[in-house]
Structure formats: structure tokens, C-alpha cells
Design an enzyme around this catalytic site. Structure first.
Site, PDB file in Angstrom:
ATOM      1  N   LEU A 264       0.574  -1.328  -0.313  1.00 26.67           N
ATOM      2  CA  LEU A 264      -0.181   0.217   0.662  1.00 26.67           C
ATOM      3  C   LEU A 264       0.848   1.285  -0.108  1.00 26.67           C
ATOM      4  O   LEU A 264       1.060   2.336  -0.714  1.00 26.67           O
ATOM      5  CB  LEU A 264      -0.981   0.137   1.470  1.00 26.67           C
ATOM      6  CG  LEU A 264      -1.648   1.165   1.357  1.00 26.67           C
ATOM      7  CD1 LEU A 264      -2.527   1.257   0.283  1.00 26.67           C
ATOM      8  CD2 LEU A 264      -2.923   1.488   2.911  1.00 26.67           C
ATOM      9  N   ASN A 265       1.671   1.622   0.563  1.00 23.77           N
ATOM     10  CA  ASN A 265       2.596   2.677   0.300  1.00 23.77           C
ATOM     11  C   ASN A 265       3.589   2.744  -0.204  1.00 23.77           C
ATOM     12  O   ASN A 265       3.811   3.837  -0.571  1.00 23.77           O
ATOM     13  CB  ASN A 265       3.569   2.578   2.075  1.00 23.77           C
ATOM     14  CG  ASN A 265       2.577   2.638   3.496  1.00 23.77           C
ATOM     15  OD1 ASN A 265       2.678   1.502   4.235  1.00 23.77           O
ATOM     16  ND2 ASN A 265       2.091   3.619   3.565  1.00 23.77           N
TER      17      ASN A 265
ATOM     18  N   TYR B 101     -11.804   6.235   5.326  1.00 23.38           N
ATOM     19  CA  TYR B 101     -11.339   5.451   4.222  1.00 23.38           C
ATOM     20  C   TYR B 101     -11.721   6.178   2.706  1.00 23.38           C
ATOM     21  O   TYR B 101     -10.811   6.186   2.154  1.00 23.38           O
ATOM     22  CB  TYR B 101     -11.538   3.759   3.889  1.00 23.38           C
ATOM     23  CG  TYR B 101     -10.564   3.312   5.148  1.00 23.38           C
ATOM     24  CD1 TYR B 101      -9.155   3.102   4.452  1.00 23.38           C
ATOM     25  CD2 TYR B 101     -10.652   2.673   6.423  1.00 23.38           C
ATOM     26  CE1 TYR B 101      -8.436   2.463   5.330  1.00 23.38           C
ATOM     27  CE2 TYR B 101      -9.969   2.449   7.368  1.00 23.38           C
ATOM     28  CZ  TYR B 101      -8.359   2.117   6.722  1.00 23.38           C
ATOM     29  OH  TYR B 101      -7.364   1.877   8.102  1.00 23.38           O
ATOM     30  N   GLN B 102     -12.946   7.010   2.576  1.00 22.35           N
ATOM     31  CA  GLN B 102     -13.355   6.899   0.947  1.00 22.35           C
ATOM     32  C   GLN B 102     -12.008   8.724   1.338  1.00 22.35           C
ATOM     33  O   GLN B 102     -11.729   8.909  -0.017  1.00 22.35           O
ATOM     34  CB  GLN B 102     -14.674   7.621   1.645  1.00 22.35           C
ATOM     35  CG  GLN B 102     -14.786   8.719  -0.278  1.00 22.35           C
ATOM     36  CD  GLN B 102     -16.545   8.727  -0.052  1.00 22.35           C
ATOM     37  OE1 GLN B 102     -17.194   8.561   0.695  1.00 22.35           O
ATOM     38  NE2 GLN B 102     -16.598   9.918  -0.932  1.00 22.35           N
TER      39      GLN B 102
ATOM     40  N   HIS C 116     -12.816  -3.556   7.162  1.00 24.75           N
ATOM     41  CA  HIS C 116     -12.909  -1.722   7.712  1.00 24.75           C
ATOM     42  C   HIS C 116     -13.693  -2.066   8.756  1.00 24.75           C
ATOM     43  O   HIS C 116     -14.097  -0.811   9.027  1.00 24.75           O
ATOM     44  CB  HIS C 116     -12.714  -0.465   7.030  1.00 24.75           C
ATOM     45  CG  HIS C 116     -10.483  -0.888   7.106  1.00 24.75           C
ATOM     46  ND1 HIS C 116      -9.411  -0.873   7.991  1.00 24.75           N
ATOM     47  CD2 HIS C 116     -10.077  -0.717   5.808  1.00 24.75           C
ATOM     48  CE1 HIS C 116      -8.528  -0.593   7.686  1.00 24.75           C
ATOM     49  NE2 HIS C 116      -8.620  -1.202   5.859  1.00 24.75           N
TER      50      HIS C 116
ATOM     51  N   HIS D   1     -17.409  -2.615  11.184  1.00 29.34           N
ATOM     52  CA  HIS D   1     -17.238  -2.531  12.599  1.00 29.34           C
ATOM     53  C   HIS D   1     -18.706  -3.601  12.420  1.00 29.34           C
ATOM     54  O   HIS D   1     -19.736  -2.870  11.497  1.00 29.34           O
ATOM     55  CB  HIS D   1     -17.533  -1.453  13.685  1.00 29.34           C
ATOM     56  CG  HIS D   1     -16.660  -0.531  13.879  1.00 29.34           C
ATOM     57  ND1 HIS D   1     -16.477  -0.132  14.887  1.00 29.34           N
ATOM     58  CD2 HIS D   1     -14.861  -0.891  12.542  1.00 29.34           C
ATOM     59  CE1 HIS D   1     -14.678   0.357  14.568  1.00 29.34           C
ATOM     60  NE2 HIS D   1     -14.175  -0.888  13.509  1.00 29.34           N
TER      61      HIS D   1
ATOM     62  N   ASP E 161     -18.965   7.258  18.696  1.00 30.49           N
ATOM     63  CA  ASP E 161     -18.527   5.960  18.528  1.00 30.49           C
ATOM     64  C   ASP E 161     -17.653   6.187  18.337  1.00 30.49           C
ATOM     65  O   ASP E 161     -16.482   7.041  18.168  1.00 30.49           O
ATOM     66  CB  ASP E 161     -18.680   5.838  16.578  1.00 30.49           C
ATOM     67  CG  ASP E 161     -18.456   5.264  15.335  1.00 30.49           C
ATOM     68  OD1 ASP E 161     -19.818   3.944  15.430  1.00 30.49           O
ATOM     69  OD2 ASP E 161     -17.311   4.578  15.792  1.00 30.49           O
TER      70      ASP E 161
ATOM     71  N   ARG F 145      -6.181   2.194  17.159  1.00 32.33           N
ATOM     72  CA  ARG F 145      -5.053   2.370  16.651  1.00 32.33           C
ATOM     73  C   ARG F 145      -4.777   3.896  16.841  1.00 32.33           C
ATOM     74  O   ARG F 145      -4.922   4.426  16.543  1.00 32.33           O
ATOM     75  CB  ARG F 145      -4.907   2.103  15.172  1.00 32.33           C
ATOM     76  CG  ARG F 145      -3.919   2.272  13.708  1.00 32.33           C
ATOM     77  CD  ARG F 145      -4.472   2.152  13.062  1.00 32.33           C
ATOM     78  NE  ARG F 145      -3.359   2.850  11.890  1.00 32.33           N
ATOM     79  CZ  ARG F 145      -3.236   2.334  10.142  1.00 32.33           C
ATOM     80  NH1 ARG F 145      -4.577   2.205   9.109  1.00 32.33           N
ATOM     81  NH2 ARG F 145      -2.305   2.256   9.676  1.00 32.33           N
TER      82      ARG F 145
ATOM     83  N   HIS G 226     -20.192  -0.322  20.685  1.00 30.16           N
ATOM     84  CA  HIS G 226     -20.925   1.189  20.099  1.00 30.16           C
ATOM     85  C   HIS G 226     -23.018   1.279  20.331  1.00 30.16           C
ATOM     86  O   HIS G 226     -23.246   0.334  22.034  1.00 30.16           O
ATOM     87  CB  HIS G 226     -21.153   0.580  18.188  1.00 30.16           C
ATOM     88  CG  HIS G 226     -19.848   0.190  17.985  1.00 30.16           C
ATOM     89  ND1 HIS G 226     -19.339  -0.729  18.100  1.00 30.16           N
ATOM     90  CD2 HIS G 226     -19.589   1.401  16.803  1.00 30.16           C
ATOM     91  CE1 HIS G 226     -18.134  -0.516  17.247  1.00 30.16           C
ATOM     92  NE2 HIS G 226     -18.356  -0.036  17.070  1.00 30.16           N
TER      93      HIS G 226
ATOM     94  N   GLU H 104     -19.246  31.657  35.001  1.00 27.90           N
ATOM     95  CA  GLU H 104     -19.782  30.465  35.824  1.00 27.90           C
ATOM     96  C   GLU H 104     -21.302  30.245  36.072  1.00 27.90           C
ATOM     97  O   GLU H 104     -21.735  30.186  36.961  1.00 27.90           O
ATOM     98  CB  GLU H 104     -18.945  30.685  36.904  1.00 27.90           C
ATOM     99  CG  GLU H 104     -17.508  30.843  37.092  1.00 27.90           C
ATOM    100  CD  GLU H 104     -17.449  30.799  38.688  1.00 27.90           C
ATOM    101  OE1 GLU H 104     -16.733  31.267  39.618  1.00 27.90           O
ATOM    102  OE2 GLU H 104     -15.813  30.430  39.121  1.00 27.90           O
TER     103      GLU H 104
END
Lengths: 759, 759
Positions: free
Chosen positions: A157-158, A284-285, A437, A439, A457, A462, A488, A688
Site C-alpha cells: 500500500l505505501n 477510508y473514502q 474495515h 464494524h 462512536d 489504532r 457501539h 460561571e
């Protein structure tokens, strides 16, 4: 055991690569090469460069963007070139160095074009030759965690990231290099690089996933610069005739390639819904949006005949709009599935995305206000168009509205519903699983107030690119806690996650949108059903924002119906953020916390306090970020109320110690979780003064709850009474309903109604 | 038991009031009445009003301040007048209503003067007559918690607030009222009111405390409006010939009146040091600053012969400067003693204070930049002067420097030292006890980075004016936790708080400033000693900010020496804020947290994890607010390292669940806690880049530690080595020292030196 399973995975790759063989690659499709002029012609174009130079010094946001980039690159040039032998995970030295290198090369290439200064071209050239020297000597990266290890980085990926940026740098200095120099770079570096991340790592390249999006784009971008049709074909349509075992998984637990689809267009077709929602979620989008859009830009420049921006009814442009709408008032993306808090549309990927969507789309003036907030533009044709639009004062406010975005490539795999009213933004998730990815949290929600998360959420477990936390990668608590249902704000049955926490099962199903109706300022409703999370149990949740007074926030009405053929235990957590002020119920704090369970995420929760309901409404009042909130919930006698906190079985302090409130209903087939959440007051630590520190709700009760209707009556302190009736069996907005409650006949049209009982 | 002690206290008041009798009040001193013109002449003056009217519409910050006030008052006028029978504690309805009333009256009075609109005068008049009707009917307030119950409010303190504001309103409409009307108000309301909070509550009025400051000023302000010399004398010099039992305490545990001092001037003389530091700490200084300064303003207007602003070498003007310097980069006050987080110089009391200090002081142009940040000015002569100064562009940045502010009326009772360098602000407390709001934390510190608290002082355990939390008052955890030593970043011996946690003992002592040297950018040092916190044990702490590289934050060097004639256990907590990233030592997380102790605050801490030192440096790396920190500490073999969290024995969730790290040294006479704290890196959740996530420190060691010298060597990752030597016995800055370490002779002048070992 960990290394054992890694060996097994590796063995499978070897098997897989053997199955596939090079000669199966199809003959490349011939493109009509429409290279508009010479290089640069990928992202920057020759025409664009001329135009940019003409306007230099006259468009503030472009000039300041250029100034920042120049400073950054000049500083790197001063520091000197370093191309170290790869060694570390994300966050570690060599990882960050190579990352910095590709980012700087891309920028230096642009500066060379715009500023006509050979210093920048020479910098890119020298660095590329360093890489050309190093790359052929490299084995795969020494770190073994990835299912697809790269060479420069620990994962392909990188490496793909590197190529996406470097291809742009190469394009910018293409004509600065001699033919011979180009030959060396292409043969020693670019082509082997492109082959490594594609044919040598088909498990990475040939799939539908954000990884393979990057992979395809990396290969495709370089193919366009080199005019290499073989590579371009591979990028656009995947490696052909490759057989991948459909049961194989990556190290996030996602399937590698279940359906045999691959290549850029498949990656564009499949994960995007017709509304532009990306099935993995906005975090991720955002990550994928850069390769998607930058490659589309390149294709539009070099292969306009592909009409990539018109693909799937202009889904790329729509996706930018969808993504912007999936951010809170501060511009931070909502947390759906794996997502790190704080990521926002201020990230550079979104600067590109917004610029490209404006330039290649219909020049929506609302995008200019986002660009203005970003306070920088891309240094290319698209960025210039945006900068000129801002200078011309064309901008209009980007007004985020309540919106339902369908999920699934056909738009029929559930949706995410966003209800917005005054300061509140409610995100309600009834999507498909969201690939690896995803949940396990069907029908969950999160609430933001004035851009602050109030009901949270958790996001991912990570610390992205922070090396000291598990190499900056996913932590084991992501699987054992963050992905689990109990992490959740949704119902858990018998302490087991939805779909048994099994990706194989979850990825076969999706929730169903039921009602989404947000046109009225007085009431906005989203409702959805989930029938597969638990066999024999049906879940139906309806969430509404109801405005009671003109100048106060609406209340959040939450009707969560559970119907089962078996007796079960149901838990509904509320991950409120903030400090408890007051509760209407008496609770006993334990002397020391106890662990709440043994698995499915429960092992990470401490039970701090416990109460047993006397059957009345419970009220839970808290303060967060100087605002007061109250959660009023219907309970049944002997329901348990558990005050819990995240943090148990967390040997490395990987989790945040955030609190939650759990309502537990025991030994029942059906259950109704009914609540109202109010954002009702403010506190100023400077004056206050506490304003409206208490709930305005006196009472909430259910008048009817069956397969056809749920009717909820709520009474305010000022004795205003309202009745909300939801049709549970027909979402038809035109159907007329009749229901008699306490001898009063109510009649209305549509799936729900809100009745004022005082008039 | 609680109510029993209350009854005892009440009985004592009765006894006390009997001892004192009215006829003992001395003949009033005759003032030469210099009423400059007629009313208003208290805060607003007739000349001021003329000037304001002349400039209306021409000075933006004045106009916008006026606009805000007008809107607020108009809104209140629309809502109508309400003067309810008193019933609630702070935060409750009647409390907040009466508070809103006096604030609005004061503002309406000003609007009447400036805008010449009778609507405002009538509003004040009507409300005053409502009070004149209600007040005579009132018994003491029904809530019983205070040692000095008010009538409108639960404590005389709030009644005094009412009178301070109302006197200004009365002054503004004085001439609008007929003589007869004034007569009614004065006889029915103002005089009985002033008498109630003074002669009827001498335990409140006749002392040196922020309470009595308000009391004196309330009586004094109204005395000035009414030209009542008896009251004015009482306000300025206290009730004469009153005998108060010197052992009596208020409900915060503070002595009522140990030394027999009373009245405004005593309150000005005693708690302020010559540097303008207020012994209770900045949070209470802020609270007291309004009555101090507004009354001084009134006295200056009506009794200029008293030269109040010149009193004690202009201590009032100095106090404003001191207070501003006791705020962090965001303008929030440092937390010394009881203090609520978030209070800042944006509070209205500080708007007045800054305006008054500018107008009556030497028109320090730096104050204008604070006023500009406050973005509003007082609507009176002082505010106008400031507004005009801003309009004239006279402002200069208020640069907060490293500063040592002495404590004690003579400036010889210790001090607070503030070291500032780059983004860091270190607050080091070696003051006197600070009256009843003092905490037992000699030689404690807190650290701010770019305005964010990184190593925290817990502050008070109270939610001020939030009724649902103990009536908005001090919570019992304030005594059992927040005031205790273990709640602070300083050494605790044998799990017992400093001075045994006894106010009687603590208030007899103070720490001693030893060295404060902050002129160099390279190194700034503050050092102090405490010999009385524990008998037979001497504490000496030296803190230094040492800049190692030009463009990075300095390191914080902390040398805490403990010397005792007995073997003891010593705990040093570090209340870091944020998430643990990495530790150099292996720790064991407990399955479930355990309570750390049984009393002195330890009962509120959970032990979460434990480690035992192998004698090497320990490193503790964490992330907070997107910055990386590392704490590197010297340890001895078998020192315990305890990872703890606040929250045990907290049945009502009154405490925040914040973490701390405790280093524990056992069974030793002497101990040296030596550490370096670095703010070394940043994280961006938007770019997901971690910069300098790791400590730059390789090693820290002590080369010498005795009564004469402590020598500390530290080595950076880049092998830079430095030696810091502190003289423990002579703080003389001119004395020459010689010390031989490892056969090398070092010679320097002054109490400390920093030597570069690489050259």
C-alpha cells in the site's frame, strides 16, 4: 501462534502466485493516445502551467499555497537527499523518510514547472536516481506484518503511495531528463516497481479495496506518464485470468477477492453507491479519494475519451459531495467503521478532491467555501480554477443538510442517514458491512452538538503512524473491542456481537432503510430495520429530531424495537462523553470496578456502578464541553442500569478510558428501548453561569407498541404534550393510517405523525 | 454529625454577637465630602457621561460593548421584573434570578445615564421597590450550609455581591428618584441590608478574606452613594471593638479572624504581597478583584484624598499585572489552591480590572492588547479611556514573562515562580497556605504547553453554580481529595499530607524562595525549600527550563531533594494528561484496579498497574492534545512505579477520572527525585504525521548530591552532554563556587551553572 498464522498466510500467497502465471496476461487494449501536447500532461498540463504563470502574484490563495510548498521544498533541499535502506513500520524513521521523499518530489516537480527553476528538477532527478540505485537491491521489506509486504515500505500500500506521487514528479521533469536518463529510470525503477505491486502481489493488486485502488492508480499513473498501455490496461481492468482463492483474507480479516473483480474501474464501480457513499466509510473514502480523483484527473487530461468523470452517473463528483456531507460542523468526518478521530476535510487529499470536483464537475460554488476554509489549493489547473473562483467572489456557503446516502454499488444495501437540525448532527448507520474495515454495529448512532461529539462512536483502536503504538498499525484491541457491537450505541443480544462478530456472515447482509424524511424543520425522521444481525430476532430503530421551541435544540427521540422468538438479554449502551451531573435513579458504585464480561468486547469494559430500575423513567444528566445533556429513558421494573468504563484487559493502555451507560433488559422475547436525549443547557467557566442545566422533559411513555404501530407520548415540564406515532409495517408516505388510543382516534398520512396533544 | 457541628458553629455566633454590642462602634471619622458634582459620581461620573455621549458611535469597541449590554437589558425588561422569595443554593432558580437582577440593575442604570432613556431608570426603580417590599419580610435564607447565611442568598457573600452592583444602579438613578423615594429605599432596604451583612454578621464582615472584601465593599459603595459616614467608616476600617474568638472557623475550614484585622484597608493590606500576588491564588484574586478595584474607583472619584490607588506602593495596579501574568497562553488562570479550570481574563471582573488599571494607573499600553482580546470595555469613564486608547492604536502586546511573585503582606512568605520559555509555562508553588482555600501542596508544579495543561493541578472539586452537584458548592471530595498533597505534583511522605493536612498548622508556615533566575534564554531556574511540611524532613526542589536547540521547546529539569532524620516512604506523583504511548519499563496491569490507600486522598486513587524499577532511568512517553511528551526519571533499584487513576470512593462521580504516575521510594532517610520532562513532538490527525515522537534524551544521572551541591549530567541522543550543578547551600548570585567531579574541577559564579561537556 501469531507467527504461525502468518506463515500459513504466506504459504497461501506462494500457492496463489504459482496458480497465476505471467503469460496469462491479456493483450493490451490499444488506446488512442491523445497526449495533449508534451509533458507535463498528467496532473499539471502545459496549458495549465502557462495560465498559472500568467496569474502568479495576483491570486492570494494560490500564491500563499505556492509559498508554503516552496518553503517546505526549499527546506528539504537544504536538508539534503536521503534514501535509506527500508527498516521500520509506519511512524518509524525510514518509513517517514521515504514518505517525506515522495511528497517532496511531487511538490518539487510542480515548483520546477511553475517557477522554471532547475534546482527543483535537479532535486527530483537526483533523488530518482538514488531510488533507481537502491530499488533493484531491495528484498521485500523486513517487517513481516503485512499480507502484501512492500519493498520501500512494510506494505505494498505505501509503495503504491510512493508511485502515485512519484509519477507526478516524473511527469514534471520528463523533458528535463535525457532519453537515456528516462530509459534508466523506467527500466531500473518504475517498471519493476509497478510490476512488483501488481503482478508480484496480486493478492494486493487484484481486488476491490482501498489498497487495490492505490495499487491500480499507482500503476496507472506511471503508465500514463510512460505511455505504457500494458500497464495502463492492468491498472484499469486488473490482472486478467488470475485465480484467487475466494476464501483468502488479508490481515485486517477482509476477503481478498471474493468476486473476482479488479482494476480501477471495478474499484470505482463496486464500493461506491449511486449516491457517492463509499462502503468502507468516510475515513477510508478520504484515503481513497486522492488516488481516485487524481487518477481521474490524469485520465481526463490524457484519455478524455474514457469520460471517467461521467462514469456511473458522475459518481466521482457525487462522492466528494457525499464525503463533505459526512463531516461534522468542524469538518471532521463522522466515525463509521474503522476511523481515526480528528480526520477532516482539511487534509490534503480533500484539498485535491474539492479542487478536482470543482474544476471537472459543474463548478459548484459551495465547494469554494470549503476550499476557502482549507485555505490552500492544489498547485495545478484544478487548484487555479478554484483560486480564481474564490478571487472572483463566486463562493457560496456549503450548507450541510440532512441526507440519506445509500450503500452498495446498486444503492440497495442499506444507507447511512444524517439528521441535522440547529446545532445537532445525528449519524445513523444502517449500511452494509463495509469490507474489512467494517464494524459490527447495525443501527448504531452517534451525536454531535456544535461539532463536538456527545454520544461517541469509539472509532478505531489504532494510533495511525505513531510507531510506538504497535508500529502505528491496527492494535489487537481494534478487533477485540472497537469492532465489536458492545463498543457501539446499539443493541447487543446475549452479549454476542451482531453476526457473531464474523466478517464472513456480516458481509453477506445489510440493514434496510425504512423511512428517511427530513424536509420539515419541526421533525426529521430516520428509521431502519435489521433482521440478520441475530437469527430469530428483528431489530427496528427509529430516530427523530423534534423541534419543540424555535430557539432551542431539538430533542432526539429514539425508539429501538426488538422482537424475537426466543427469550434473550438485550444491552443498549450509550457512550456519552462528559461528566455525570445527576441521575434520577439511585446507583451503587462498586468499591472497585469489575470486568463486565469475557469476550465480544465485554472483556474491555469495567462495571463501575449498578442500579436496578423501579420501572419509572430514568434520567441521566451530564456536562460535556460546557453543555448540559439529559438522557431520559423508559425502563421496565428490574431492568439493570450499568455504569461502565472502557479499559479492562488493556495491558498496554491502548484504549481510551471513556464511560458508557448500559440499559440491560433480561429474559424477554421483545423489548422496547425508548429514550429522549436533550441538549438543553450551557455552562460558562468564565461567567460561571449555568443556563438550563436541567431536562425540560417531565415524562415519556409508550401508549402502543406492536407490529403495526408504536405510539409514544412525551410531556414537557411546561406541560406541553406530544404524541409521536410510527407505523412499523408501512413506510409508504402516502398511505393513510388510523389508530385509536385511549378512545381517541388519530388519523394521518405517511409513515409517522407528530401530534400536539395540548390543542 | 454534620448538622451537630453546624449547631455548634451557630451557637458560637450567638455568643460572639452578644460579646459585641452596638454602642462600642466608634464615632465615624469625618471625611471631607468631595462629591464632584452630583450623581452619578460613584463609578460613572457626570463628566464621564458627558464624554461618553460625545463619543458615542465613533469608538467601535465601546459601541459594541454598549450594544451587547443594551440587548441584554432590553431582553430582561421584556421578560418583566421578578423578585422571588429566596429558596435555592447557587445554580438554583431563586439564586440565579436574584443574581441576574442585580447584574441587570447595574447595567440598566448605566444605560439610563448614557442613553437618557427613562425606561431604564424606571426598570431599576421598580425593581428596587420590589426589593424594598420583600426585604423587610425576609428571615435568613432557608438553606443552612453557610457560616454566614444571607437573606436573598444562602450566604452573606452573595448578598454582598447584590449590594455592590445595586449601589451602582442606585447612584445612576439617584436624581431620577424623589427625595421621598430615596428615603424609603434607604430606610427599608439599603441600610438594613448593609447592617445585616456587617454588624449582624460580624463573623462574615470582620475578617481578612475574599468574603469580607465583598462585605466591606458592599457597605462602602452604598455608603458613598448615600453619603453615610458611619457605614463608610465601618467599610474601610471594620467594626471596631469587636471580639471574635480567634479559633473560630468558617465552613471552608478557614479561621474567621485570627489577628483581629478587618475592613477594606486591612483586606487590601494583608492578603496582597508587595508584588500584587493575592495569597488565596489567582482564581480568588479574580473574584476579589472586582470589589477591590470597583471600590477603589469609587473612592478615587469621591474621596480622592485617600489616594487609594497609591496605597501600599500602588498594590492594586500591581495586582492586575500580577494576575494577568498568572494566566496561561489562552488567558486562563493558573490553578493554585481552590480554582476552577477555564476561568480566564475574559471574565467580566477582569474587564473592569484591566480598564481600571489602565485608566487609574500609568496607562500601560500592554493592557490595551488584553482589553482588545476581551473585546469589550466597561461602560464608564475607565472603559471609555481604554476604548479611546485602542482606537488611537496605542496598544502593545502584553508579553508574559518569567516572573516570581512574592507571597505574604510583607512579601516574605514564599512566592510563586512562573518560568516561561517558548511554548512552555511552568508554575511552581512555594507560597504560604493561602487562607481557607489553600491546598496542602508545597513545592508542587504544573506545566502548560501552548496554553494546554500537560501536567495538571487538579483544581477544586466543585462545579461552581451547577446546582445538581451539591448545590454548586464545594463538594466533600474537595477536602478529601483536591486539597490533599497526593492530588498534587509534589512529594508525599508516608502517605500523609503536608502539615498533616491541618489548616491550623499549614497556615503558620510558608515555603522559602531560594533562587529565581530567569534572565537567560538558555536556562531559567526556580528553586525553593520547605522545612515544615513534615517535621524532621527537609524538601528542596529546583526546576529549570533549559533550551538545548533554538527551535525546540526547552526541557524541564526537576531536582527534588528530600532529607530526613528518619526512614520514610516518599511518593512523587505526576499528573500527566493524555494517553500513554510507551514506557521503557515493564509494568503489570492489574486485572481490576485496587484502591491505593485509606485516607489523605489516597482513598480516591485506583492503582491500575505497577512496576518495580531495576535501577535504570525510566521513560514514560505520552500523547496529549496532539503533542508528544516524555518523562525521564532517575530511579533506584526497587523503587515502585504506580500507574494510578483518580476515581475511587467517589460515590457520586464528583471527580474526574484522570491518570497519574507515581514514583515511590521506600524505607529511606534521603531521597532524590530527578527527572527531565520533554515536550518533543507533534501529531496531526489530519496529515497523520508524527514528528519527533520520541524523547531526545539518552540518559540522565546524578554525579553528586549532598548538602552543598547537586550535580546532574544528561546526555542527548545526539550525544550532546550537559552538566547542571546547583548549590544547595548558597543562593548568592555573586558567590564563586568550585567543585571537583570525576577529577575535573568546575568553577562558576552564582547559585547554579550549566556546563556543556562536549566542548
Amino acid at each position: 501462534m501469531k507467527s504461525l498464522s502468518r506463515i500459513k498466510v504466506l504459504a497461501l500467497w506462494v500457492a496463489l502466485i504459482v496458480v497465476w502465471s505471467c503469460k496469462n496476461e491479456p493483450k493490451p487494449q490499444r488506446f488512442i493516445l491523445k497526449t495533449k501536447g508534451s509533458h507535463p500532461n498528467l496532473i499539471l498540463t502545459q496549458e495549465g502551467v502557462v495560465k498559472i504563470k500568467k496569474h502568479l502574484g495576483t491570486i492570494p490563495i494560490f500564491d500563499s499555497s505556492l509559498e508554503i510548498v516552496k518553503k517546505e521544498v526549499d527546506n528539504e533541499i537544504k536538508n539534503g537527499i536521503e534514501v535509506p535502506v527500508p527498516k521500520h513500520y509506519s511512524g518509524g524513521y525510514t518509513h517517514e523518510r521515504h514518505k517525506k521523499n515522495y511528497i517532496t518530489m511531487q511538490k518539487a516537480g510542480v515548483l520546477f514547472q511553475i517557477l522554471n527553476d532547475d534546482v527543483y528538477a535537479n532535486y527530483v532527478k537526483q533523488m530518482l536516481f538514488e531510488y533507481a540505485k537502491l530499488y533493484p537491491t531491495l528484498p521485500v521489506h523486513p517487517k513481516t506484518r503485512s499480507y502484501a509486504r512492500g519493498k520501500l515500505f512494510w506494505q505494498c500500500l505505501n509503495d503504491s503511495n510512493w508511485l502515485v506521487y512519484t509519477s507526478q514528479a516524473y511527469d514534471c521533469i520528463y523533458n528535463f531528463l535525457s532519453k537515456n536518463e528516462r530509459e534508466i529510470l523506467e527500466q531500473e525503477l518504475f517498471k519493476p516497481f509497478a510490476n512488483f505491486i501488481s503482478i508480484e502481489n496480486p493478492q494486493f493488486f487484484n481486488r476491490v479495496h482501498n489498497h487495490s485502488t492505490w495499487g491500480s492508480v499507482a500503476v496507472g499513473m506511471m503508465a500514463l506518464v510512460m505511455d505504457d498501455d500494458t500497464l495502463l490496461n492492468r491498472a484499469l481492468y486488473g490482472i486478467k485470468n488470475l485465480k484467487i482463492d475466494p476464501t483468502l483474507k488479508d490481515n485486517d480479516g477482509g476477503f481478498i477477492n471474493k468476486h473476482g473483480k479488479a482494476g480501477f474501474f471495478a474499484n470505482l464501480e463496486d464500493p461506491f453507491s449511486p449516491d457517492g457513499y463509499y462502503t468502507e466509510g468516510p475515513y477510508y473514502q478520504r484515503y481513497a479519494s486522492y488516488p481516485f480523483l487524481v487518477f481521474a484527473q490524469a485520465l481526463q487530461n490524457k484519455k478524455p475519451e474514457l469520460e471517467v468523470f461521467k462514469f456511473k452517473d458522475s459518481v466521482l463528483i457525487k462522492s466528494v459531495n457525499a464525503l463533505l456531507n459526512l463531516s461534522n460542523a468542524k469538518g471532521e468526518f463522522f466515525l463509521l467503521n474503522d476511523a481515526q478521530k480528528g480526520m477532516s476535510y482539511h487534509t490534503s487529499a480533500l484539498v485535491s478532491a474539492v479542487d478536482i470536483a470543482y474544476h471537472f464537475g459543474e463548478q459548484n460554488p459551495e465547494l469554494l467555501s470549503i476550499a476557502k476554509q482549507q485555505n490552500r489549493v492544489s498547485l495545478n489547473d484544478a487548484g487555479l480554477t478554484v483560486a480564481m473562483g474564490i478571487k472572483a467572489g463566486k463562493e457560496q456557503p456549503f450548507i450541510k443538510k440532512s441526507i440519506e446516502l445509500s450503500d452498495g454499488s446498486n444503492g440497495k444495501q442499506g444507507a447511512v442517514g444524517v439528521l441535522r437540525s440547529k446545532d445537532l448532527e445525528l449519524v445513523f448507520k444502517y449500511t452494509a458491512h463495509g469490507l474489512s474495515h467494517g464494524h459490527f454495529d447495525k443501527l448504531s448512532f452517534a451525536l454531535f452538538d456544535n461539532g463536538e461529539e456527545v454520544v461517541q462512536d469509539y472509532g478505531l483502536a489504532r494510533f495511525v503512524n505513531i510507531e510506538q503504538k504497535g508500529g502505528g498499525n491496527y492494535l489487537k484491541e481494534n478487533t477485540t473491542f472497537a469492532k465489536q457491537t458492545i463498543a457501539h450505541n446499539t443493541v447487543v443480544q446475549n452479549k454476542v456481537s451482531h453476526f457473531q462478530g464474523a466478517y464472513e456472515i456480516a458481509s453477506k447482509h445489510h440493514s434496510n432503510a425504512y423511512v428517511f424524511s427530513a424536509d420539515s424543520d419541526a421533525i426529521k425522521v430516520a428509521s431502519a430495520k435489521e433482521f440478520n444481525a441475530y437469527s430469530n430476532t428483528k431489530l427496528h430503530r427509529t430516530m427523530a429530531l423534534i423541534t419543540l421551541e424555535e430557539d432551542t435544540n431539538p430533542i432526539v427521540l429514539d425508539i429501538f424495537r426488538v422482537e424475537s422468538s426466543n427469550k434473550n438479554q438485550y444491552d443498549l449502551p450509550l457512550y456519552y462523553l462528559g461528566q455525570i451531573m445527576q441521575t434520577s435513579f439511585k446507583y451503587s458504585k462498586l468499591d472497585t470496578p469489575e470486568v463486565l464480561g469475557t469476550n465480544n468486547g465485554y472483556q474491555h469494559l469495567y462495571k463501575e456502578a449498578i442500579a436496578t430500575s423501579n420501572g419509572e423513567n430514568i434520567k441521566f444528566n451530564w456536562l460535556h464541553s460546557n453543555r448540559f445533556y439529559t438522557y431520559t429513558a423508559l425502563t421496565s421494573k428490574n431492568d439493570n442500569i450499568i455504569m461502565a468504563r472502557i479499559g479492562a484487559n488493556d495491558p498496554d493502555y491502548n484504549l481510551r478510558n471513556d464511560p458508557c451507560l448500559i440499559i440491560r433488559k433480561k429474559d424477554t422475547e421483545n423489548a422496547l428501548f425508548l429514550s429522549v436525549l436533550e441538549s438543553h443547557g450551557t455552562y460558562s467557566p468564565v461567567s460561571e453561569i449555568a443556563n438550563n442545566a436541567y431536562s425540560n422533559l417531565k415524562d415519556i411513555r409508550v401508549l402502543c407498541n406492536n407490529n403495526d404501530y408504536t405510539a409514544v407520548e412525551f410531556t414537557l415540564i411546561n406541560n406541553t404534550q406530544k404524541l409521536f406515532i410510527m407505523s412499523n409495517s408501512s413506510s409508504n408516505l402516502n398511505r393513510t393510517h388510523q389508530l385509536t388510543i385511549k378512545s381517541v382516534k388519530y388519523q394521518w398520512e405517511g409513515a409517522y405523525t407528530l401530534i400536539n396533544l395540548n390543542t
